[in-house]
Design a protein around this motif. Structure first.
Motif, mmCIF file in Angstrom:
data_model
loop_
_atom_site.group_PDB
_atom_site.id
_atom_site.type_symbol
_atom_site.label_atom_id
_atom_site.label_comp_id
_atom_site.label_asym_id
_atom_site.label_seq_id
_atom_site.Cartn_x
_atom_site.Cartn_y
_atom_site.Cartn_z
ATOM 1 N N SER A 56 0.826 -1.204 0.000
ATOM 2 C CA SER A 56 0.000 0.000 0.000
ATOM 3 C C SER A 56 0.863 1.258 0.000
ATOM 4 N N GLY A 57 1.863 1.287 0.878
ATOM 5 C CA GLY A 57 2.749 2.453 0.926
ATOM 6 C C GLY A 57 3.544 2.622 -0.358
ATOM 7 N N MET A 58 3.991 1.489 -0.919
ATOM 8 C CA MET A 58 4.779 1.563 -2.145
ATOM 9 C C MET A 58 3.937 2.078 -3.316
ATOM 10 N N LEU A 59 2.696 1.620 -3.412
ATOM 11 C CA LEU A 59 1.825 2.047 -4.514
ATOM 12 C C LEU A 59 1.500 3.538 -4.426
ATOM 13 N N ALA A 60 1.394 4.057 -3.198
ATOM 14 C CA ALA A 60 1.149 5.497 -3.038
ATOM 15 C C ALA A 60 2.334 6.297 -3.570
ATOM 16 N N LEU A 61 3.545 5.825 -3.266
ATOM 17 C CA LEU A 61 4.741 6.496 -3.790
ATOM 18 C C LEU A 61 4.828 6.380 -5.309
ATOM 19 N N VAL A 62 4.450 5.199 -5.825
ATOM 20 C CA VAL A 62 4.462 4.990 -7.276
ATOM 21 C C VAL A 62 3.526 5.980 -7.965
ATOM 22 N N ALA A 63 2.334 6.174 -7.394
ATOM 23 C CA ALA A 63 1.346 7.067 -8.002
ATOM 24 C C ALA A 63 1.900 8.483 -8.134
ATOM 25 N N THR A 64 2.544 8.961 -7.069
ATOM 26 C CA THR A 64 3.103 10.322 -7.102
ATOM 27 C C THR A 64 4.139 10.455 -8.208
ATOM 28 N N LEU A 65 5.087 9.525 -8.243
ATOM 29 C CA LEU A 65 6.149 9.589 -9.257
ATOM 30 C C LEU A 65 5.584 9.380 -10.657
ATOM 31 N N ALA A 66 4.619 8.473 -10.781
ATOM 32 C CA ALA A 66 4.056 8.186 -12.098
ATOM 33 C C ALA A 66 3.367 9.410 -12.693
ATOM 34 N N ILE A 67 2.579 10.097 -11.890
ATOM 35 C CA ILE A 67 1.805 11.232 -12.426
ATOM 36 C C ILE A 67 2.720 12.350 -12.897
ATOM 37 N N VAL A 68 3.755 12.672 -12.103
ATOM 38 C CA VAL A 68 4.671 13.712 -12.572
ATOM 39 C C VAL A 68 5.460 13.219 -13.783
ATOM 40 N N SER A 69 5.714 11.898 -13.860
ATOM 41 C CA SER A 69 6.424 11.342 -15.005
ATOM 42 C C SER A 69 5.582 11.443 -16.280
ATOM 43 N N TYR A 70 4.258 11.375 -16.164
ATOM 44 C CA TYR A 70 3.419 11.533 -17.348
ATOM 45 C C TYR A 70 3.638 12.910 -17.969
ATOM 46 N N GLY A 71 3.742 13.923 -17.110
ATOM 47 C CA GLY A 71 4.007 15.260 -17.628
ATOM 48 C C GLY A 71 5.360 15.338 -18.303
ATOM 49 N N GLY A 73 1.473 19.519 -10.811
ATOM 50 C CA GLY A 73 0.572 20.012 -9.765
ATOM 51 C C GLY A 73 -0.313 18.920 -9.216
ATOM 52 N N VAL A 74 -0.814 18.049 -10.112
ATOM 53 C CA VAL A 74 -1.645 16.919 -9.657
ATOM 54 C C VAL A 74 -0.815 15.963 -8.807
ATOM 55 N N ALA A 75 0.442 15.707 -9.234
ATOM 56 C CA ALA A 75 1.315 14.804 -8.475
ATOM 57 C C ALA A 75 1.623 15.345 -7.094
ATOM 58 N N ALA A 76 1.544 16.664 -6.956
ATOM 59 C CA ALA A 76 1.804 17.268 -5.638
ATOM 60 C C ALA A 76 0.715 16.909 -4.624
ATOM 61 N N VAL A 77 -0.456 16.519 -5.115
ATOM 62 C CA VAL A 77 -1.568 16.210 -4.205
ATOM 63 C C VAL A 77 -1.246 14.985 -3.345
ATOM 64 N N PRO A 78 -0.914 13.820 -3.923
ATOM 65 C CA PRO A 78 -0.547 12.698 -3.040
ATOM 66 C C PRO A 78 0.737 12.963 -2.257
#
Length: 824
Positions: A546-561, A729-734
């Motif tokens: 769970s903790g790892m997936l939360a970190l993945v989401a943050t990095l993934a979203i900024v990586s999309y940009g 900016g979206v990645a900053a949310v998580p």
């Protein structure tokens, strides 16, 4: 009967720095007519058509297409029915053939993107039933002939009313030249006007109804093509009589062997042996694809081979091009644009780059020597250029070719390999090149020439070797060397031509595709996860996942940009500090007890700031032309400074209710991780199945070709920069939920991590290639490595070691695969 005029260029003058390219030129083409446009390199032919197509704006004059005036508007010219096939195909190499054809036609002619591949394949089959071009292949994997066929098919697919063909047959075989002539006759019978630009005078006489001659940017009159002889056309082009005789051939009886090749074999040829004597020029002839060009590239160290090669009695190494160069073997490529010139470098630099040892002392370049040698070469080779500091891309094709030849000869090679020496070169420049090659041979250089022009081979070469299916099947000497004999031997030696796209191995073709990075990343992630689980069972616990997936989401979203920006050839180093600034700003608005209106104001402010940062980065990179790394590094420092001004030390706790809302889970999976995965799939679909995604990849692949296809590069770049900042900016949310307060340094690490995720995910650093799902998997792997090192009790340094190794391995593999997938 009065002619109906389809294209009229009226009293046009165009001036470039230091040269008047067009001087009061008037030119018109009637409906249903093939109008030849001839002249030497630099006479203004391509410039005139660039003005007609709207790509260039003249200082004076007007352009009228089918009764409507248009100047400097490519979109309007296209809408009025003008299509142009340029000397260098205006294709986007990282896009497929189908995608290039799709962008090349008008909106009304386009099918659904879902059906683009089958639609494009039907268009290609209209060119030839046995066309060896797969519409799903990337253009970068096509050879020069295939690229020209795609460019011609693209122009014909627009159903043009005015079709401009600029040197359309330079890379075509005889059978495809005949197909082209059939299409020209077909479209003119339907009312299309055709402008046919060529240095091949016989072709112009064969296909044109009338012809106009340009010389030094001025019109020299319009004539009925049937009323002029070849010699008369040549004299009009050069402004007087021209000695069209080939230089005298080498005297018989020389025995000094310069090049000795014994049983050389490689891809496309086998057991080739030959000797070239001092003062001799040897020609290699045969239907293209029968090994002669592959053999020459092997001698140049560009293709792998086995066998014996000696230069002046000393064994030569051909393991790579540098080794061949050290053995005094030099190569003049036929594809000048891809392999012969450095377009953005000056004439001086393009000349000296192959012979820098003559201008250096103790490893330092002597500018005076370099300038002097470059100026002497420009003078002796009659290269028309305003100055030696002029970028070589602004010179005409013939002048580029002469400068490349001068550059190669300046290195004083013992062996000179010449592929298509006069491709795209006017008759006057051809004779100059022939004399230079003969002088080099006489001076002791062994010269080998590959040319598809039998007349050229017969007139220039002392001996001719006929290739068929990778073997030398016939040698012509002395009086046997004639155009008729060469043509006869070539045609009777084989009736079948090897076709295809450079015989790329299935593995490298797969590795260069879009799926390879995803499959390889998935395998590495699974292998690493299984290993970690075996060593430490806690790795697969729901809490850890769970903790790892939360970190993945943050990095993934900024990586999309970051991925969106890399697709168009950019990069944004400011995303990390921007994420930190978002959290700092929200630390003033999302506190316990803050009203909903106050919190809403915070959200409006942070995303307004994200948009503003995106626009700022675009302004610095596009209108102000700063390098993306320089521009966004400046933004990086500015954003970090603002964060430190607002929060010199971390402070301003984020409300627990906000943190809990952001951290909501479905089972043990954070909602934000599910959102990140859905966004990746949606963006991936948009990248390959929508016009916007096609525009992004097209601009990154080749911006000018995309612009000619109707894409707006400036608007696309703006969208990419703003989109990148918004996703940051979206990645900053998580990240806000993970940090919990306004920490100005919170996002710094995400800058390099986002670049790493995108690179590992298969993106090209040069634009045009990438995958949002790949960026997601790259983010997952990076996060997994950071977590696994902790579970395996490895030091923090191992995170850097492993991450650095993965980046190097990814770049090496993807770069090698894409190199192997490029047609030679």
């Amino acid at each position: 009967m009065e002619r109906k005029i389809a294209l009229q260029v009226d009293h046009v003058t165009k001036v470039f720095p230091g040269v008047k390219a067009l001087d009061d030129v008037t030119f018109e083409v009637a409906v249903g007519e093939v109008h030849g446009l001839v002249g030497e390199n630099g006479a203004g032919k391509s410039t005139l058509m660039a003005v007609a197509s709207g790509a260039l704006v003249p200082e004076e004059g007007r352009v009228i297409i089918n009764g409507t005036e248009t100047v400097g508007d490519t979109e309007k010219a296209r809408a009025l029915g003008l299509a142009i096939v340029r000397q260098e195909p205006a294709l986007m190499p990282d896009l497929t053939v189908a995608e290039n054809l799709y962008l090349g036609v008008s909106e009304a002619e386009r099918p659904s993107l879902m059906r683009a591949t089958s639609w494009a394949q039907r268009l290609l089959e209209q060119w030839s039933d046995d066309v060896a071009i797969d519409a799903s292949e990337r253009v970068v994997s096509l050879n020069p002939e295939q690229r020209f066929i795609v460019e011609i098919v693209k122009a014909l697919a627009t159903k043009p009313k005015v079709l401009v063909l600029d040197e359309p047959t330079e890379h075509l075989l005889a059978e495809d030249v005949e197909r082209l002539f059939q299409r020209i006759r077909s479209v003119t019978s339907g009312g299309c006007a055709v402008v046919y630009i060529s240095h091949r005078i016989r072709e112009v006489q064969q296909i044109a109804d009338r012809l106009t001659v340009l010389r030094d940017g001025q019109g020299q009159g319009t004539y009925d093509a049937s009323n002029l002889s070849e010699q008369q056309i040549v004299e009009l082009i050069v402004g007087g009589a021209l000695d069209r005789e080939f230089p005298p051939k080498a005297a018989a009886g020389r025995t000094d062997i310069v090049l000795d090749v014994a049983e050389l074999r490689g891809h496309g040829f086998s057991d080739v042996s030959l000797k070239v004597r001092k003062g001799e020029i040897v020609g290699l002839a045969g239907i293209d694809g029968n090994g002669q060009r592959e053999f020459m590239r092997a001698l140049a160290g560009l293709n792998r081979c086995r066998g014996g090669v000696a230069v002046n009695g000393k064994s030569a190494s051909l393991r790579q091009s540098q080794a061949a160069t050290q053995s005094d073997i030099r190569y003049l490529p036929g594809d000048r644009h891809r392999e012969g010139i450095f377009g953005d470098l000056s004439v001086r630099e393009n000349f000296s780059v192959r012979s820098l040892s003559f201008d250096t002392m103790r490893g330092l370049i002597r500018p005076k020597s370099e300038r002097q040698r470059a100026q002497e070469a420009v003078t002796s080779f009659a290269v028309k250029t305003p100055t030696i500091e002029t970028p070589i891309r602004s010179l005409s094709g013939g002048n580029q070719q002469k400068l490349v030849l001068a550059s190669v000869l300046a290195s004083k090679p013992k062996v000179l390999l010449v592929d298509e020496p006069t491709q795209g070169v006017d008759i006057g420049a051809r004779m100059e090149i022939y004399k230079v090659l003969r002088q080099a041979a006489t001076a002791g250089t062994a010269v080998i020439v590959v040319s598809s022009d039998a007349q050229e081979v017969a007139g220039l070469c002392d001996r001719v070797l006929i290739f068929s299916r990778g073997h030398i099947v016939k040698e012509l000497r002395a009086d046997e060397v004639s155009e008729n004999n060469i043509t006869s031997e070539v045609l009777t030696a084989t009736t079948e031509r090897e076709r295809g796209s450079a015989s790329i191995s299935p593995f490298w073709k797969w590795a260069a595709g879009d799926w390879a990075p995803l499959v390889m990343l998935a395998l590495v992630i699974c292998a690493l996860g299984l290993y970690a689980a075996q060593v430490n069972e806690s790795y697969l616990s729901t809490r850890n996942l769970s903790g790892m997936l939360a970190l993945v989401a943050t990095l993934a979203i900024v990586s999309y940009g970051q991925q969106a920006l890399m697709l168009v050839g950019g990069i944004d180093l400011s995303v990390g500090p921007l994420m930190g600034l978002m959290v700092v700003i929200q630390s003033f608005f999302l506190n316990d007890g803050a009203s909903l209106s106050h919190q809403f104001a915070g959200w409006v402010i942070v995303f307004a700031v994200a948009v503003a940062v995106g626009v700022l980065n675009w302004l610095l990179v596009d209108p102000f032309r700063l390098h993306p790394m320089v521009a966004t590094l400046a933004t990086y420092m500015a954003l970090q400074a603002v964060s430190l001004l607002l929060r010199p030390i971390p402070g301003g706790l984020i409300s627990d209710s906000v943190v809990d809302g952001i951290g909501l889970q479905l089972g043990f999976v954070p909602i934000i991780a599910i959102v990140a995965a859905i966004v990746a799939v949606a963006l991936e679909f948009g990248l390959f199945k929508t016009k916007l995604g096609l525009a992004f990849r097209g601009v990154g692949s080749r911006a000018e070709a995309a612009r000619m296809a109707g894409v707006r590069p400036h608007l696309t770049l703006l969208s990419a920069y703003v989109g990148c900042s918004l996703l940051a900016g979206v990645a900053a949310v998580p990240m806000m939920a993970q940090v919990g307060s306004g920490d100005p340094s919170a996002g710094i690490n995400y800058t390099l991590a986002s670049v790493a995720a995108v690179v590992i995910g298969g993106a090209s650093l040069f634009g045009g290639r990438g995958s949002f799902v790949g960026a997601l998997l790259g983010a997952l792997l990076i996060t997994q490595v950071n977590v696994v090192t902790s579970f395996l009790d490895l030091g923090d340094s191992w995170q850097s070691y492993l991450l650095g190794g993965m980046i190097l391995a990814s770049v090496a593999l993807y770069s090698k695969s894409r190199e192997m997938a490029v047609a030679k």
